[in-house]
Design a protein around this motif. Structure first.
Motif, PDB file in Angstrom:
ATOM      1  N   GLN A  47       9.588   2.223  -8.151  1.00 19.05           N
ATOM      2  CA  GLN A  47       8.150   1.953  -7.727  1.00 19.05           C
ATOM      3  C   GLN A  47       7.597   0.941  -7.147  1.00 19.05           C
ATOM      4  O   GLN A  47       6.548   0.886  -5.698  1.00 19.05           O
ATOM      5  CB  GLN A  47       7.116   2.160  -9.013  1.00 19.05           C
ATOM      6  N   ARG A  48       8.277  -0.063  -7.360  1.00 15.68           N
ATOM      7  CA  ARG A  48       7.659  -1.133  -6.677  1.00 15.68           C
ATOM      8  C   ARG A  48       8.928  -1.672  -6.391  1.00 15.68           C
ATOM      9  O   ARG A  48       9.523  -2.332  -6.966  1.00 15.68           O
ATOM     10  CB  ARG A  48       6.584  -2.528  -7.490  1.00 15.68           C
TER      11      ARG A  48
ATOM     12  N   PRO B 126       3.637   8.165  -2.654  1.00 14.44           N
ATOM     13  CA  PRO B 126       4.474   7.197  -2.469  1.00 14.44           C
ATOM     14  C   PRO B 126       5.222   7.395  -1.352  1.00 14.44           C
ATOM     15  O   PRO B 126       6.238   8.544  -2.337  1.00 14.44           O
ATOM     16  CB  PRO B 126       4.266   5.918  -3.690  1.00 14.44           C
TER      17      PRO B 126
ATOM     18  N   ARG C  63      10.902   6.507  -3.865  1.00 15.35           N
ATOM     19  CA  ARG C  63       9.118   7.055  -4.319  1.00 15.35           C
ATOM     20  C   ARG C  63       9.179   8.245  -4.079  1.00 15.35           C
ATOM     21  O   ARG C  63      10.171   9.266  -3.875  1.00 15.35           O
ATOM     22  CB  ARG C  63       8.594   6.248  -3.664  1.00 15.35           C
TER      23      ARG C  63
ATOM     24  N   VAL D  96       2.742   2.309  -2.033  1.00 13.58           N
ATOM     25  CA  VAL D  96       2.463   2.791  -3.823  1.00 13.58           C
ATOM     26  C   VAL D  96       1.126   3.640  -4.632  1.00 13.58           C
ATOM     27  O   VAL D  96       1.108   4.143  -4.759  1.00 13.58           O
ATOM     28  CB  VAL D  96       3.065   1.429  -4.852  1.00 13.58           C
ATOM     29  N   HIS D  97       0.377   4.030  -2.952  1.00 15.62           N
ATOM     30  CA  HIS D  97      -0.688   3.892  -3.419  1.00 15.62           C
ATOM     31  C   HIS D  97      -1.491   5.068  -2.241  1.00 15.62           C
ATOM     32  O   HIS D  97      -2.256   6.038  -2.195  1.00 15.62           O
ATOM     33  CB  HIS D  97      -2.157   2.818  -2.788  1.00 15.62           C
ATOM     34  N   THR D  98      -0.349   5.721  -0.791  1.00 19.90           N
ATOM     35  CA  THR D  98      -0.116   7.415  -0.569  1.00 19.90           C
ATOM     36  C   THR D  98      -0.117   8.189  -1.899  1.00 19.90           C
ATOM     37  O   THR D  98       0.448   8.120  -2.838  1.00 19.90           O
ATOM     38  CB  THR D  98       0.561   6.815   0.691  1.00 19.90           C
ATOM     39  N   ASP D  99      -0.810   9.282  -1.408  1.00 21.82           N
ATOM     40  CA  ASP D  99       0.474  10.514  -1.887  1.00 21.82           C
ATOM     41  C   ASP D  99       1.012  11.619  -1.121  1.00 21.82           C
ATOM     42  O   ASP D  99       0.467  12.288   0.311  1.00 21.82           O
ATOM     43  CB  ASP D  99      -1.200  11.051  -2.435  1.00 21.82           C
TER      44      ASP D  99
ATOM     45  N   TRP E 199       0.683  -1.261   0.288  1.00 14.36           N
ATOM     46  CA  TRP E 199      -0.135  -0.009  -0.372  1.00 14.36           C
ATOM     47  C   TRP E 199       1.194   1.406   0.401  1.00 14.36           C
ATOM     48  O   TRP E 199      -0.015   1.974  -0.323  1.00 14.36           O
ATOM     49  CB  TRP E 199      -1.452  -0.443   1.207  1.00 14.36           C
TER      50      TRP E 199
END
Length: 338
Positions: free
Chosen positions: A334-335, A284, A324, A279-282, A277
């Motif tokens: 990114q991952r 990332p 990130r 990568v899903h914050t703003d 998760w």
């Protein structure tokens, strides 16, 4: 044919004590063990086919005691442990210590009572007498992620020292100089190792780590929030908060958002233990990724080797930095590889 109740009566102990002796449970006194074994010999007691899975036959079952099942890192570790164990013909029983040493020891006793063939443990602290007794008692055991110094069992872990050094160099290159850390419990090897790696990396770049920039956490989100709130209340708050695990990073993120601050403009955030998760914050979150799947597989294989009479070596795998946008600068990846 004598029964286990007959043995208990002859030895003057409970049936449960007889069971523990037959299972080589470490909690039985030497006196009780001697009486039970004498009664077994005198009565000619022989376990039935089910009970004979004691130490002479395998149950094909492994015990896994993890520090916190709510921590996504340990959830993923458990998943890969179960996957590898199944591939080798073993089932897995999981115990969640919830970062509590007394609960950890409860699970270990319960698993031994269930006659598991071996134990995988990520210790909740560094001083469990029971863990030492289990190791000395001959139960096959492997430490995974964390370990207890002085207990001679294989350790499968990630070394984050290089990745922490890369992180600090990355932050320094972005112009950050005031770096703070939310450390894990001092009673755990990972808690100590990560803060020392951070301190050493900063020292190598001529940066100081004042006491005010060290927050004491417990690998739980609430402690991350409390430490970050204290950092933000300082007359000169840090430019970067590095949380030494993912749940403390979540708490730090809550504190940052509660203040209405923006990442990375107002403050930067990085974490140890990359999880999906992030990568899903703003934006990332920059994180240090451990090779979770490889650690789990290596730990299961080491334990299987012990059970089958081989002598496995400890395994140390490198962690790596995943850059990130939470600290500013260009994104390199990114991952993480899961």
């Amino acid at each position: 044919m004598a029964s286990i109740k007959d043995v208990a009566a002859e030895a003057g102990v409970s049936v449960a004590t007889v069971s523990r002796v037959l299972n080589s449970h470490p909690s039985v006194s030497e006196e009780a063990r001697t009486r039970v074994l004498a009664a077994v010999e005198a009565l000619g007691y022989r376990p039935n086919a089910v009970a004979r899975s004691l130490r002479t036959a395998q149950t094909r079952t492994l015990g896994l005691v993890i520090s916190d099942v709510l921590n996504p890192y340990f959830t993923e570790l458990a998943r890969f442990v179960e996957e590898e164990a199944r591939a080798l013909g073993y089932s897995v029983i999981i115990g969640n210590a919830d970062e509590r040493p007394e609960l950890q020891d409860h699970h270990i006793r319960t698993l031994i009572d269930r006659r598991i063939d071996g134990l995988l443990v990520s210790p909740a602290d560094g001083g469990s007498p029971l863990m030492r007794d289990v190791a000395l008692g001959g139960t096959p055991m492997v430490f995974v992620d964390r370990w207890i110094p002085g207990i001679d069992v294989p350790v499968v872990r990630a070394d984050g020292t290089g990745a922490v050094k890369d992180l600090v160099a990355h932050l320094h290159g972005l112009g950050h100089r005031r770096l703070a850390i939310i450390a894990g419990p001092a009673a755990t090897t990972t808690g100590n190792e990560r803060v020392e790696a951070f301190r050493e990396a900063m020292r190598g770049l001529g940066l100081a780590l004042p006491d005010a920039y060290i927050g004491q956490g417990d690998f739980q989100a609430a402690s991350g929030r409390r430490a970050t709130e204290r950092f933000l209340a300082l007359a000169e708050p840090p430019e970067v908060v590095f949380a030494a695990d993912n749940l403390m990073a979540l708490g730090a993120l809550d504190a940052i958002r509660a203040r209405g601050l923006r990442m990375p403009d107002d403050i930067a955030l990085a974490a140890f233990d990359d999880i999906p998760w992030f990568v899903h914050t703003d934006p990332p979150i920059t994180a240090i990724a451990q090779p979770t799947a490889d650690l789990a597989r290596a730990a299961v294989r080491a334990l299987a080797d012990l059970i089958e009479g081989r002598t496995p070596q400890s395994v140390t795998l490198p962690a790596r930095l995943v850059v990130r946008r939470s600290c500013g600068g260009a994104v390199t990846n990114q991952r993480s590889d899961r």
